[in-house]
Scaffold this motif. Structure first.
Motif, PDB file in Angstrom:
ATOM      1  N   ARG A 158       0.804   5.522  -6.982  1.00  0.00           N
ATOM      2  CA  ARG A 158       1.294   3.556  -7.000  1.00  0.00           C
ATOM      3  C   ARG A 158       2.658   3.070  -7.388  1.00  0.00           C
ATOM      4  NH1 ARG A 158       0.024  -0.590 -10.016  1.00  0.00           N
ATOM      5  NH2 ARG A 158      -0.574   0.268 -11.944  1.00  0.00           N
ATOM      6  N   THR A 174      -5.011  -3.905  -4.360  1.00  0.00           N
ATOM      7  CA  THR A 174      -4.989  -3.062  -4.905  1.00  0.00           C
ATOM      8  C   THR A 174      -6.071  -4.449  -6.458  1.00  0.00           C
ATOM      9  OG1 THR A 174      -3.171  -1.759  -4.543  1.00  0.00           O
ATOM     10  CG2 THR A 174      -3.501  -1.734  -6.947  1.00  0.00           C
ATOM     11  N   ALA A 210      -7.097   0.740 -11.580  1.00  0.00           N
ATOM     12  CA  ALA A 210      -7.769   0.342 -10.009  1.00  0.00           C
ATOM     13  C   ALA A 210      -7.959   1.213  -9.285  1.00  0.00           C
ATOM     14  CB  ALA A 210      -5.821   0.354 -10.059  1.00  0.00           C
ATOM     15  N   LYS A 216      -7.318   0.761  -5.259  1.00  0.00           N
ATOM     16  CA  LYS A 216      -6.877   0.542  -4.237  1.00  0.00           C
ATOM     17  C   LYS A 216      -7.367   0.954  -2.953  1.00  0.00           C
ATOM     18  CE  LYS A 216      -2.321   1.712  -2.178  1.00  0.00           C
ATOM     19  NZ  LYS A 216      -0.596   1.828  -1.861  1.00  0.00           N
TER      20      LYS A 216
END
Lengths: 277, 277
Positions: free
Chosen positions: A90, B27, B78, B80
């Motif tokens: 990321r 995200t 997270a 994405k």
């Protein structure tokens, strides 16, 4: 890290090529086993790699692979080379030592001839953004061209003409633009946006060397310049020199220069591959 | 055609996501099974799909998938989401009825706290190009941000500040920018470039609704405005509100607003997912 040739038909989902368009491409014409304009493709690719600071792609290996694939093409085809920075985590910062990815696709393509109808082009409402850091490169950030083609899709519209924010002509969707005026070949400068096409570069070189018997000039062109020109044509690795017959339904004068340039381009079949260190 | 969720770890090499960056991403922060700011993510995705004319993505399915994945996150992570127009042939014109592709990646992420050190940011020499047709969207054409991070990579540099061609502040590499002046929250307009962050949108909404007790104003900001502000902070879905301590080594006044905004953001854990038709 040395770049990896992707075998098979898939890219890792973590590749920065899809995440950010972080890469470059080249689309090469192959005729009877030979790659046209290969040295110019490799030169542009090299400029792009430098600008994007993508290292590890062994150009000699890429070139050998392209030549090997081309040698199997009996008639004609296009080879599309894509290079990405490779996988990443990321965030926009690249990994410390990324392994670039590259792959080649063979696509159907038939060379145009003198009987190919001239192009009826439309002016796009999309104005190319000014980004000198990316201008000239054939990078993977192509949403402006996609938007332009959503407005005027192929094959109903042969090509779209793209202007910049100052309403100057920059290029076509996937071609460069030339016009003829007073015995000179004129083409827009590619300094703030647009792609430096290999066919455009080949013509500029050929004019400078006297192989095309007209002086060429990189300059600023407006729509009025095109509509008042003695002749307008589009250039690309796959289309050669393609005469324009109209812009937004306004007729453009026909000429003979595009045909001469197209003949010169067809001779490039026999150009021997140049080794890039 | 209805969009296809890519299972497995690979994208077809003919996907327009890699060929042209023809797609969008989001995200999302997940804390203890809940997605933060989900409605704003889905709203921005919807705007992007409309602007790029990508149809066939069933948002309710995407939302349900995100919620299912989030529910498995015990602590924080997270997610994405990438959506592409799907596969295509050579050329910028999309197929008549493309099948968009989408996939979700789970990435490590730890929420910042009040003890997270403030950001020391650097001003990028990359000036964002002006392209109103793409401004605000979280699309896949991100080479400007990559170039900015090549110049000032993470983690050595916390964030890069991006200006436009008129030297006005637009945003950070992957965050928006706010400053406090005379009891007002100021943030640059995102009309010609930059991304409309979901955290930025959430703050503007919260100020308008009185949940944050300061008036907010979308305006033009220069570097001098930031350096003379009572407080500067960055906002993003993953960083919340991140105080800035210096810009190019020049100190920025510390304040208390970023901390209040960060507290508001942490409350968003409990926000119930909103269904988007």
């Amino acid at each position: 890290m040395t770049a990896r040739l992707l075998n098979g038909a898939a890219l890792p989902l973590t590749d920065r090529g899809v995440a950010y368009g972080d890469g470059l491409f080249e689309t090469l014409a192959v005729v009877r086993g030979r790659l046209r304009l290969l040295p110019l493709h490799l030169a542009r690719l090299t400029r792009g790699l430098e600008r994007l600071q993508i290292t590890g792609l062994e150009l000699a290996v890429v070139e050998a692979t392209l030549c090997t694939l081309a040698a199997t093409v009996l008639d004609s085809a296009a080879l599309k080379l894509i290079v990405t920075r490779g996988e990443g985590q990321r965030g926009y910062t690249p990994p410390a030592d990324p392994e670039p990815h590259w792959f080649v696709q063979q696509l159907p393509w038939t060379p145009p001839t003198d009987h190919t109808p001239p192009a009826a082009v439309r002016v796009s409402s999309v104005r190319l953004a000014s980004q000198p850091l990316l201008a000239g490169l054939k990078h993977l950030n192509r949403l402006e061209q996609v938007l332009a083609r959503l407005e005027h899709p192929a094959p109903a519209v042969d090509e779209v003409l793209l202007l910049n924010g100052q309403d100057q002509v920059v290029c076509a969707g996937s071609a460069n633009v030339f016009c003829v005026r007073d015995g000179r070949l004129l083409t827009p400068a590619i300094t703030d946006c647009g792609v430096e096409g290999v066919m455009r570069a080949s013509i500029l070189q050929a004019c400078a060397a006297g192989h095309i018997a007209l002086p060429a000039q990189v300059t600023t062109l407006t729509m009025a310049d095109l509509l008042n020109a003695d002749e307008v044509f589009l250039t690309s690795a796959l289309r050669g020199a393609w005469p324009v017959s109209s812009i937004d339904a306004q007729p453009v004068r026909p000429g003979t220069v595009a045909r001469q340039v197209a003949a010169y381009w067809r001779q490039q079949d026999g150009s021997s591959p140049v080794r890039v260190a």
